[in-house]
Structure formats: C-alpha cells, structure tokens
Design a protein around this motif. Sequence first.
Motif, PDB file in Angstrom:
ATOM      1  N   TRP A 190     -35.899  21.875  56.526  1.00  0.00           N
ATOM      2  CA  TRP A 190     -36.675  20.980  57.394  1.00  0.00           C
ATOM      3  C   TRP A 190     -37.837  21.728  58.038  1.00  0.00           C
ATOM      4  N   GLN A 191     -37.557  22.919  58.544  1.00  0.00           N
ATOM      5  CA  GLN A 191     -38.521  23.641  59.377  1.00  0.00           C
ATOM      6  C   GLN A 191     -39.678  24.264  58.592  1.00  0.00           C
ATOM      7  N   CYS A 231     -27.875  14.987  61.329  1.00  0.00           N
ATOM      8  CA  CYS A 231     -27.702  13.560  61.026  1.00  0.00           C
ATOM      9  C   CYS A 231     -26.348  13.056  61.520  1.00  0.00           C
ATOM     10  N   GLY A 279     -29.750  25.182  54.738  1.00  0.00           N
ATOM     11  CA  GLY A 279     -30.653  24.150  55.215  1.00  0.00           C
ATOM     12  C   GLY A 279     -30.073  22.756  55.106  1.00  0.00           C
ATOM     13  N   ARG A 280     -29.357  22.479  54.016  1.00  0.00           N
ATOM     14  CA  ARG A 280     -28.742  21.165  53.855  1.00  0.00           C
ATOM     15  C   ARG A 280     -27.640  20.964  54.898  1.00  0.00           C
ATOM     16  N   ILE A 334     -29.360  20.068  58.252  1.00  0.00           N
ATOM     17  CA  ILE A 334     -29.820  18.680  58.330  1.00  0.00           C
ATOM     18  C   ILE A 334     -28.638  17.723  58.403  1.00  0.00           C
ATOM     19  N   PRO A 367     -38.160  11.589  63.310  1.00  0.00           N
ATOM     20  CA  PRO A 367     -38.026  13.026  63.027  1.00  0.00           C
ATOM     21  C   PRO A 367     -37.790  13.850  64.277  1.00  0.00           C
ATOM     22  N   GLU A 395     -41.650  25.930  64.756  1.00  0.00           N
ATOM     23  CA  GLU A 395     -41.348  26.095  63.337  1.00  0.00           C
ATOM     24  C   GLU A 395     -41.997  27.376  62.810  1.00  0.00           C
ATOM     25  N   GLU A 425     -34.771  16.493  64.958  1.00  0.00           N
ATOM     26  CA  GLU A 425     -35.097  17.892  65.246  1.00  0.00           C
ATOM     27  C   GLU A 425     -34.335  18.433  66.442  1.00  0.00           C
ATOM     28  N   LEU A 450     -31.189  20.168  65.257  1.00  0.00           N
ATOM     29  CA  LEU A 450     -31.237  21.226  64.251  1.00  0.00           C
ATOM     30  C   LEU A 450     -30.989  22.585  64.890  1.00  0.00           C
ATOM     31  N   ALA A 494     -41.625  22.892  56.404  1.00  0.00           N
ATOM     32  CA  ALA A 494     -42.500  21.861  55.831  1.00  0.00           C
ATOM     33  C   ALA A 494     -43.968  22.282  55.786  1.00  0.00           C
TER      34      ALA A 494
END
Length: 250
Positions: free
Chosen positions: A201-202, A149, A141-142, A145, A168, A182, A172, A175, A204
């Motif tokens: 992220w997804q 970015c 996940g990191r 993201i 956001p 999601e 997205e 991603l 949430a």
Amino acid sequence: MSDSELYARKLPRHVAIIMDGNGRWARKRGLPRFAGHKAGMDSVRAMVKGCLERGIEYLTLFAFSSENWRRPAEEVGLLMNLFMTALDMEVKKLHKHGVRLRIIGDCSAFAPELQKRIAAAEELTSGNTALNLIIAANYGGRWDITQACRFVAEQVARGELAADAITPAVIETHLSLAGLPEPDLFIRTGGEQRISNFLLWQLAYTELYFTPLLWPEFDEQAFAAALESFASRQRRFGRTGEQVEQLLDA
C-alpha cells in the motif's frame, strides 16, 4: 510539509530497504548462509549512520518476511537468535544516538522471550526523535492490508462506521505505518527487481531503486549513489512536469 517543500526536498524523508543477498554473499565466499546475515548487520549500521548524518527521519528495513518461515528450520532458528542478539547488542547504541526503534509485523508468531525483548527495546527508545528505525519482521504487505480491512469491517459490523464512509484514509489509519509518511525511496539490493510483498500500500508513489550489490556490499558509498539517483528524479504525484516546476518556483 507543503507541496512546494515536498517537491524541493532533494533528500528522501523516508527510506525503505529490502536487504537481499546475504546468502549469496556467503556462498560466494564458501561460508554458511548465516555468515551472510551476520555480515549484513554492518550494512544496517552504515544505513542508520548515513540517515542520522543526513537528517533522514525514517528508515524501514525488511528483515524477515511472512514467507521466510518456508526457509530451512535451522536457518530460521539462527535468524531468530540473531534478532535477539542484535536487540541485546544494538538497542543501547541506538538509544544513545536518539534512534527510536519500532517493529512492525505479526510478532505473535515469535517466541515469548523475543516478544519481551522487542517490547523492552521499543519502550526504551520510545521518546527518541533523531531517527525512526522501523524493522519489518514476520511482515507481509498483503497481511498488512488484510489486517486493516478486518479492523474496518469490524467497525462496520458494530455500527461505528458506514460502508460508504470507507476511504483510503480510513484504511491507512489501521496499517502498520499509520501516522508515518510513506516511503520516498525504496532500495532493493541483490539484483532482483520486485517488491516482494513489502509495503504494498505504502509504496504507491515511492521512487524505486534496484542495485546488483549484495546487501553486505551495500556501504555508505552505495547509499550515497542511491540518494543521488533519488535527487535527480522529478516526483509528480499525478501532476504535470510544468506544474511541479511552478511549485518549485513558488
């Protein structure tokens, strides 16, 4: 999908699963860890079948994390071989049943032959619509993201995007699951109660479901229990319970 339809839906549109417990399942039976990974394939087939029968549109499975490279080299090698074997044996069956296969993650770390088979499987099934099966392999996940970015930063550097225009929604679009809904329901087998760097992220607003069952034990009945738990919950997305009830009555 409208808000009222979203709240009224008792089945998830998108299910995401961490398939944990293969090694422990094997150890309990005096078998090598790899035997558990092979047994876990039956549970994968059961989940695909269950989603197809219920009209669930998206199924995302965490098959190999970016942290799994830390495992013993022999086990990693066997997992890569199992991945290639599964692609050879299962893709035609998936295609026959209208399943579209997608692999998300940093595939550049895989052997060229595996990358070739992944591309061929995705191409073969690209037009299918019965179920979207997403396999997260060498995924984190990191990482996801960070990659998004980086793309946004490059757009800013080229003058294509103003820094104050970053939202956001902009992130997205870069991603791994861009363009897909999601997850509504997250399932983790094996008794651990954490997300472990999966779809950070997804997830949430995703409903979380944890079970002590080891992945090879997670069958159709267990899947039905997870779906029943999901159906019993009220999803608010920041609204009050009263507002949700009004949407359902609309």
